[in-house]
Design an enzyme around this catalytic site. Structure first.
Site, PDB file in Angstrom:
ATOM      1  N   CYS A 291       0.832  -1.198   0.000  1.00 47.19           N
ATOM      2  CA  CYS A 291       0.000   0.000   0.000  1.00 47.19           C
ATOM      3  C   CYS A 291       0.863   1.242   0.000  1.00 47.19           C
ATOM      4  CB  CYS A 291      -0.870   0.053   1.243  1.00 47.19           C
ATOM      5  SG  CYS A 291      -1.874  -1.400   1.486  1.00 47.19           S
TER       6      CYS A 291
ATOM      7  N   ASN B  70      -0.509   1.332   5.921  1.00 48.47           N
ATOM      8  CA  ASN B  70       0.405   0.548   5.099  1.00 48.47           C
ATOM      9  C   ASN B  70       1.138  -0.410   6.031  1.00 48.47           C
ATOM     10  OD1 ASN B  70       3.568   1.289   3.438  1.00 48.47           O
ATOM     11  ND2 ASN B  70       2.214  -0.445   3.146  1.00 48.47           N
TER      12      ASN B  70
ATOM     13  N   TYR C  22      13.511  -3.001  -4.271  1.00 47.69           N
ATOM     14  CA  TYR C  22      12.479  -3.038  -5.308  1.00 47.69           C
ATOM     15  C   TYR C  22      11.337  -2.058  -5.096  1.00 47.69           C
ATOM     16  CZ  TYR C  22       8.416  -4.755  -7.896  1.00 47.69           C
ATOM     17  OH  TYR C  22       7.312  -4.847  -8.703  1.00 47.69           O
TER      18      TYR C  22
ATOM     19  N   GLY D 189       0.494   0.302  -5.173  1.00 48.20           N
ATOM     20  CA  GLY D 189      -0.782  -0.392  -5.147  1.00 48.20           C
ATOM     21  C   GLY D 189      -1.659   0.079  -6.281  1.00 48.20           C
TER      22      GLY D 189
HETATM   23  P1  AMP Z   1       8.928 -13.790 -10.231  1.00 49.14           P
HETATM   24  O1  AMP Z   1       8.592 -13.816 -11.677  1.00 49.14           O
HETATM   25  O2  AMP Z   1       7.831 -14.388  -9.386  1.00 49.14           O
HETATM   26  O3  AMP Z   1      10.256 -14.389  -9.898  1.00 49.14           O
HETATM   27  O4  AMP Z   1       8.955 -12.262  -9.783  1.00 49.14           O
HETATM   28  C1  AMP Z   1      10.128 -11.539  -9.953  1.00 49.14           C
HETATM   29  C2  AMP Z   1       9.811 -10.177 -10.460  1.00 49.14           C
HETATM   30  O5  AMP Z   1       8.811  -9.563  -9.664  1.00 49.14           O
HETATM   31  C3  AMP Z   1      11.065  -9.323 -10.389  1.00 49.14           C
HETATM   32  O6  AMP Z   1      11.286  -8.833 -11.687  1.00 49.14           O
HETATM   33  C4  AMP Z   1      10.728  -8.208  -9.429  1.00 49.14           C
HETATM   34  O7  AMP Z   1      11.042  -6.977 -10.025  1.00 49.14           O
HETATM   35  C5  AMP Z   1       9.253  -8.308  -9.171  1.00 49.14           C
HETATM   36  N1  AMP Z   1       8.931  -8.319  -7.732  1.00 49.14           N
HETATM   37  C6  AMP Z   1       9.667  -8.720  -6.714  1.00 49.14           C
HETATM   38  N2  AMP Z   1       9.016  -8.616  -5.546  1.00 49.14           N
HETATM   39  C7  AMP Z   1       7.807  -8.120  -5.836  1.00 49.14           C
HETATM   40  C8  AMP Z   1       6.669  -7.773  -5.069  1.00 49.14           C
HETATM   41  N3  AMP Z   1       6.658  -7.910  -3.750  1.00 49.14           N
HETATM   42  N4  AMP Z   1       5.592  -7.273  -5.721  1.00 49.14           N
HETATM   43  C9  AMP Z   1       5.591  -7.136  -7.040  1.00 49.14           C
HETATM   44  N5  AMP Z   1       6.635  -7.451  -7.821  1.00 49.14           N
HETATM   45  C10 AMP Z   1       7.738  -7.941  -7.241  1.00 49.14           C
END
Ligand code: AMP
Length: 491
Positions: free
Chosen positions: A20, A121, A262, A46
């Site tokens: 959030c 949040n 991130y 979000g």
């Molecule tokens: P995955 O495909 O599941 O390995 O997700 C990795 C990708 O998701 C990476 O490119 C990150 O930039 C992004 N990422 C990592 N953590 C989060 C999060 N908590 N919420 C949304 N995106 C994420």
């Protein structure tokens, strides 16, 4: 902010977590318009729902909607529904498909002391237990959000002032919270004692502003004053008086290191450090720790870009955009099912074929969560004719779930929770795979390394060391052991 689908049960992995962004302004001529603009700058935190509550000196007004800020608050008519000099809002990203409007924040209640609106949040890690106790005492919940627990605790506290009641309520709460509260007397902004989730304070003329990230201050033209300190409660009234309280003493802070990796926008300042600089530094540490013989450094856009610049500068390998991202597709992560997530990755990224063909590529991304993105991107580079594809990750392996408000799923769904390095490399089909070390990450944010005796950040997603107790999770584990169910499945 967690959602419950049942007051006592359900704590199912990646279904419940939320991310959030919050924003509040007091003594603002166009408070709701400023709030909408600030929330727009926090949209990356979000994208599923948004709400704003305002106060005109007599009454509170709330407008909420599903979708983006621009979809809900870009017209004069929408903002005209939110009069007054004080407003607070919330953007929310929930993976709970059916959460619906009743969980969209700010939440509002009429208490004995008057109106009370709250934007939250973070995640409360004993919310389920508190809720159960409240329900047993007769409390009737309107939403399935853990934030409502705070409202009930405030409502039933016996202290005389709202601030004291809020402190009293939050003493019972464990986990992570950054809150913006509105009452007829003004605004209160606070962070949990460890400061896990961020909150900053700014000034715009006579107005005081609170926001999850400094980028929101920049965008509304406000000046960044300082962060709200971990455990601090800042009270602002309509005369502009600011009072600060630290009712929880002075515990060592543990802000979330994943904000650097991130979550925050790179143009924000988090924990007094530039997020962009930190990410670039992580890339440099990564290059020092895990060099690679390659022709091009290619970021996974946009999340890998600053770290790839750092990797390139440190290694001397040219930085090139070997993958182009469509800006018209939302985050791949937002898709609820694996199938949809796979399709999302394809629509989002495309290889810059003529650049990549015949080259040895070092791909850089900020993190690997389930491995879906990395597997697709490696394949995309190979399909485009890359001679070799090496993967370097600008964070340590994400091996543990987050229970503090970042949507990191439980361990059994995380690639690093299920596999060792060699198996992960094989899974994503890269020629080599390496992650920055936890000390490298701490060096990148300006420290000498991780102080294992007293870690300077919350890094539970990498280390499994949670800085608070996780009452609901522990209860669930016990319950499931009694029911003889594997953890992660709810009867
Ligand atoms: P995955 O495909 O599941 O390995 O997700 C990795 C990708 O998701 C990476 O490119 C990150 O930039 C992004 N990422 C990592 N953590 C989060 C999060 N908590 N919420 C949304 N995106 C994420």
């Amino acid at each position: 902010m967690t959602n419950f689908t049942h007051p006592f049960l359900d704590l199912d992995g990646d279904k419940l977590r939320e991310e959030c962004g919050i924003f509040g302004v007091i003594r603002g001529a166009d408070a709701s318009a400023i709030c909408a603009l600030g929330l727009h700058a926090l949209q990356h935190r979000g994208q599923e729902a948004v709400g704003i509550t305002s106060f005109d000196g007599a009454e509170f007004f709330t407008r909420r909607g599903l979708g983006h800020v621009a979809d809900n608050f870009s017209t004069e008519e929408a903002l005209a529904e939110l009069p007054g000099a004080m407003a607070a809002g919330h953007v929310r990203y929930s993976t709970t498909g059916g959460a619906g409007m009743r969980n969209v924040q700010p939440l509002y209640a009429d208490l004995a002391s008057g109106g009370f609106a709250v934007a939250h949040n973070g995640n409360i890690s004993n919310a389920r237990k508190l809720r159960q106790e409240l329900v047993e005492k007769g409390a009737i919940f309107q939403s399935t959000s853990d934030t409502e627990v705070i409202i009930h605790l405030v409502a039933t506290s016996r202290y005389p002032t709202t601030l004291d009641r809020l402190v009293d309520a939050l003493r019972l709460v464990e986990g992570a919270y950054a809150l913006i509260v509105m009452t007829p007397r003004g605004m209160i902004a606070c962070r949990d004692p460890l400061g896990i989730r961020p909150l900053v304070m700014g000034k715009l003329g006579d107005s005081t502003i609170f926001a999850s990230e400094t980028v929101a201050l920049d965008v509304v033209g406000a000046v960044f004053v300082r962060q709200v300190d971990p455990g601090e409660f800042v009270e602002v009234d309509f005369e502009g008086n600011v009072r600060c309280h630290r009712p929880f003493g002075d515990p060592a802070p543990r802000p979330c290191i994943f904000e650097h990796v991130y979550f925050s926008r790179p143009d924000s300042i988090f924990n007094d450090r530039s997020v962009y600089e930190a990410r670039k530094n992580i890339g440099m540490e990564l290059a020092k720790e895990n060099p690679c013989d390659a022709d091009l450094v290619v970021p996974v856009p946009d999340s890998g870009v600053p770290a790839a610049i750092g990797y390139s500068q440190q290694s001397g390998i040219p930085f090139e955009l070997g993958i182009i991202r469509s800006h018209y597709v939302g985050r791949t992560f937002i898709q609820p099912s694996d199938g949809a997530r796979h399709a999302g990755v394809k629509r989002k990224h495309n290889a810059n074929r003529l650049l990549v063909e015949g080259k040895r590529i070092v791909l850089i991304d900020d993190s690997i969560v389930r491995g879906t993105t990395s597997l697709k991107i490696v394949q995309m580079m190979r399909d485009a004719g890359a001679a070799e594809v090496h993967f370097r990750v600008a964070s340590p392996p994400t091996g543990h779930g987050c229970y503090y408000g970042v949507d990191t799923p439980e361990r059994s769904k995380l690639l690093a929770g299920r596999m060792d390095l060699a198996a992960m490399r094989e899974f994503i089909q890269a020629d080599s795979l390496a992650f920055v070390s936890i000390d490298g990450l701490y060096r990148a944010v300006g420290l000498e390394g991780r102080n294992d005796a007293c870690p300077q950040y919350c890094d539970a997603c990498f280390t499994g060391e949670y800085p608070t107790s996780l009452t609901d999770l522990a209860d669930k584990t016990v319950r499931e052991a009694q029911l003889d169910l594997p953890v992660g499945k709810v009867a």
